[in-house]
Design a protein around this motif. Structure first.
Motif: not given
Lengths: 264, 596
Positions: A4, A6-12, B56, B490, B493, B497
């Protein structure tokens, strides 16, 4: 890598969630109307939420309910009055301004067509590109001196640019967000749209209507040049297109007579 | 109509025996309602999963999808390709509208509530009702076939605009299956609609005048009227498109060079939106009705200006037929015609405002109980408020130029059609669950589910509004191909979430629903202390609903009446409950007036 990750990737990092920069002479008319309407909308929404919260907090289970059907003449008059006030102020403002903006600007082809320097471009959309055609020095579409480009449209600054838009396969929508214009490309129809560029630079042309798998790749570039520079560009481009002209290639010779009285 | 006449019209039939006639090919409206509910909930999950795939893709374009990827997309390395992506959003839209919201709000609650709330023993045409459900099952089979179609499922968008939806743009059988599924589900909806309309006209209990019907019934009935009038238009559009696809006709095909044909693609858009705009009201009117009732029931106060709400819903129903052109402002529509549709569209906001004012004023000076049905009803008012207000920009021809076909539109119609009908459906499920299944759902889990859903559904669709305002067009496989949209990654994203958390929160509901079905506390006859007719019979009701058809004496929202309080010691009174000189059967002036 963990499954998982990708889930950990922080928003840019990013900034600016507002409308894209307005590079056209008349786009502010739309922007202002959107923003003025937002003032009303946010105010109405805030009143609604405050009312609901107030009721839930102060008229809760311990508060005795009032036996009231809300059918008194006064009560109904208040409801109708509020609805009418919102309609005439908020909806009325939107309606009047929309009518005026269309009459004087976006639908005013009579004015755009009669300006001395007006640039005319035919757009033939197809999966997944924008084919563009300028009449060239002879002022006629479908001749050897036409400027023909793909996904690359160059226009002058400060003069009206009129597009006639058609499609050869499915629906597309010719969309230049920075110029606040959009018009569907419909097979069997010629639609019109026009704007005047205020600023020079390069801007995205996009497709706003789902047109198949590569809809997202139907990107073109609009280049705005100062008028004199654009004239030099047009001369060279016309010569280049004339050199590349191939009488055998029938597909490349799409064009239509400029429709002065198209529907829009 | 008098009591004896209704007894003659609806004699008690013995309950069928055996598994098949009782639970599968049942003609009992309550069983059919549950069948629609299960089908709808399952397809809501399918549609929701597809939504997660879209989210996604916008958060992590082209990256392998966790969980779903290895299961269904192994041939693409677990990632969504552009061709798959267009089938994902197409199937998401079509499934949610026709195979999730429609069966839940209209199929399940229409079937369950209409006969019970008007005091009838069943629908007017029980066999037609059964046929309606099984026709719906046929359309579900076609939807499933579409997923396995050659070249993938349908991909032309839920609006199915030709020429993309013809063989020119989507030659696979998946698209053909879906066009057929829309036609067949339309047949099912028309059967249901005819049944609902007739039942309300013919089977109201004595004394149940139109102006004493619960607003839930009004909403469902007006929806049925719209379905009967406008689903046939969708049916013809789907049929003509089917002919274009399968038999090579050219109703919707035209073009200058690559494609030659004598038809008109815009013709389809007219047919589609003549149905499609009423459709958005078809999906929201049941929720409006349900919420109007629940706000009164849980504020323990009469619904404010009941007749005003009825007139407002009727006005919306009529106007919904004449505003559809605002979906087509960018098709090259004559500006004058555009102005006509704009003013009609703006006028429809007036009855909607009146309905809103009635909701807000029902709460005022109430004695509000915040049980889960009430929370979801309040949530519906909140999200519909956002959705309704953002519609203003899209109904006006000038502001629509910029916002048309952007994510702003997507946010707007999800707030109205998705979030509001989601909230309305859940209010209905929490509210009628004790009656339907004879057990109570957990209040605590219901509240957790509400706050979880309300916060994240608002974040998801607000995120969409913002990205649309920033110019992101809808249906883009990878929005970041455009330089002016790159900075929105962002935002998208975070929105994604929120969507994933929203989806995960539904597990609370699934657990609560299933656990309560088996092990919930037994529900008494009238757990919410409400006066409408369905709460005067056992939970769940017997096969024939009412041993004796009740005689209705008053409206559905009689709360906080000081006289009732003095005589009965409670704040509510049943619609058919006599007080003082009102005895059942005796024709009080009020009972006789509406039923001459």
């Amino acid at each position: 890598m963990p499954p998982f990750h990708h889930l950990l990737a922080a928003p840019l990092e990013g900034s600016g969630w507002g409308m894209p920069h307005d590079a056209s002479l008349d786009g502010w008319r739309i922007d202002d109307l959107i923003n003025e309407t937002s003032v009303f909308v946010i105010l109405l929404f805030a009143i609604m939420v405050a009312w609901m919260l107030w009721a839930c907090f102060f008229h809760g289970e311990r508060h005795p309910a009032r036996y009231d059907h809300g059918t008194s003449r006064r009560s109904i008059a208040v409801a109708l009055g509020i609805a009418a006030a919102i309609f005439f102020v908020v909806d009325g403002h939107l309606f009047l301004n929309s009518v005026l903006v269309w009459k004087h600007v976006f639908g005013n082809f009579a004015w755009a067509e009669t300006q001395k320097e007006t640039v005319r471009i035919e757009i033939n959309a197809h999966q997944w590109a924008w084919a563009a055609r300028y009449a060239g020095p002879d002022g006629k579409f479908g001749t050897q001196d036409d400027i023909v480009t793909l996904n690359d449209i160059t226009v002058p600054q400060g003069v009206p640019v009129i597009f006639q838009v058609a499609s050869t396969d499915v629906l597309h929508s010719f969309n230049i967000p920075n110029m606040r214009v959009k018009m569907d490309a419909v097979p069997g129809m010629v639609n019109r749209v026009w704007f005047t560029a205020k600023e020079t630079g390069q801007f995205d042309i996009g497709c706003a209507q789902h047109c198949g798998a590569n809809h997202y790749k139907m990107r073109g570039v609009l280049t705005v040049l100062p008028l004199e520079e654009w004239k030099r560009w047009a001369e060279v481009a016309s010569a280049n297109s004339a050199r590349a002209y191939d009488a055998e290639d029938k597909d490349a010779q799409w064009a239509w007579d400029w429709e002065k009285h198209a529907r829009i | 109509m008098h009591t004896t006449e209704q007894e003659d019209l609806q004699p008690i039939h013995p309950e069928p025996e055996g598994f098949w006639p009782k639970y599968v090919f049942s003609r009992d409206h309550k069983v059919i309602a549950k069948q629609f509910l299960w089908a709808g909930l399952i397809f809501l999950f399918v549609g929701g999963t597809l939504a997660m795939m879209i989210r996604w893709q916008w958060a992590f374009p082209g990256k392998p999808v966790p969980v779903i990827g290895p299961l269904f997309l192994s041939d693409q390395g677990g990632a969504i390709g552009p061709a798959t992506y267009m089938t994902v959003f197409t199937m998401h839209g079509l499934i949610m509208i026709f195979f999730a919201i429609t069966p839940i709000l209209i199929g399940a609650f229409g079937n369950y509530c209409i006969p019970l709330m008007i005091g009838a023993r069943d629908m007017a045409f029980p066999t037609l009702n059964m046929l309606s459900f099984w026709t719906f099952v046929v359309s579900l089979v076609l939807v499933i076939c579409s997923f396995f179609g050659q070249l993938g499922a349908a991909g032309a968008g839920w609006t199915t605009y030709p020429p993309l939806s013809t063989n020119i743009g989507t030659p696979g059988s998946g698209q053909t299956f879906m066009v057929a599924a829309i036609f067949v589900t339309g047949v099912s909806t028309i059967m249901g609609g005819i049944n609902y309309v007739t039942t309300v006209i013919r089977h109201r209990a004595p004394g149940m005048t139109y102006m004493r019907m619960p607003l839930t019934v009004w909403g469902l009935w007006l929806t049925a009227v719209l379905n009967v009038l406008f689903v046939p238009v969708l049916g013809s559009a789907a049929l003509l498109l089917f002919l274009d696809r399968v038999f090579g006709t050219q109703f919707f095909i035209a073009g200058a060079a690559a494609v030659r044909g004598g038809g008109d693609p815009i013709l389809f858009q007219h047919l589609f939106w003549i149905f499609g705009h009423p459709e958005v009201y078809i999906l929201i009117l049941p929720a409006w009705g349900i919420v109007s009732d629940i706000l009164s029931f849980f504020s323990r106060k009469p619904a404010n200006w009941y007749r005003g709400s009825v007139y407002a819903m009727c006005t919306v129903t009529v106007l919904s037929a004449v505003v559809y052109g605002h979906h087509m402002f960018m098709t090259g529509m004559n500006p004058l015609l555009g102005q006509g549709f704009m003013i009609l569209t703006l006028i429809i906001s007036v009855p909607a405002e009146l309905l809103f004012l009635n909701w807000l004023r029902t709460l005022w000076q109430g004695s509000i109980r915040t049980n889960p049905p009430m929370l979801f009803a309040l949530g519906m008012v909140f999200v519909f408020g956002m959705g309704g207000l953002t519609g203003l920009y899209l109904g006006a021809t000038a502001t629509d130029i910029y916002l048309h076909d952007t994510m702003f539109v997507v946010g707007h119609f999800h707030l109205t059609m998705a979030a509001a009908s989601f909230m309305g459906s859940l209010a209905a499920i929490y509210y009628w669950f004790p009656k339907m299944f004879g057990r109570r759902m957990s209040e605590r889990l219901g509240k957790v589910h509400f706050w979880w859903s309300a916060v994240f559904i608002t974040l998801v669709f607000t995120g969409q509004l913002i990205s649309g305002y920033a110019g992101q067009n809808r249906r883009l496989y990878n929005p970041y191909e455009y330089s002016f949209l790159k900075h929105l990654l962002p935002l998208n994203r975070w929105t994604s979430y929120s969507a994933f958390i929203l989806m995960a929160g539904q597990l609370v509901f699934v657990w609560n629903f299933i656990h309560s079905l088996v092990a919930g506390a037994r529900a008494e006859m009238n757990p919410w202390q409400v006066g409408t007719l369905e709460w005067t019979i056992a939970s769940p009701p017997p096969h024939h609903n009412y041993d004796v058809i009740p005689t209705v004496l008053r409206g559905p929202h009689e709360f906080a009446d000081p006289l009732v309080k003095a005589k009965l010691g409670r704040d509510w009174i049943g619609q058919a409950e006599p007080l003082l000189q009102e005895l059942p059967g005796s024709s009080t002036p009020a009972a006789a007036a509406g039923r001459a």
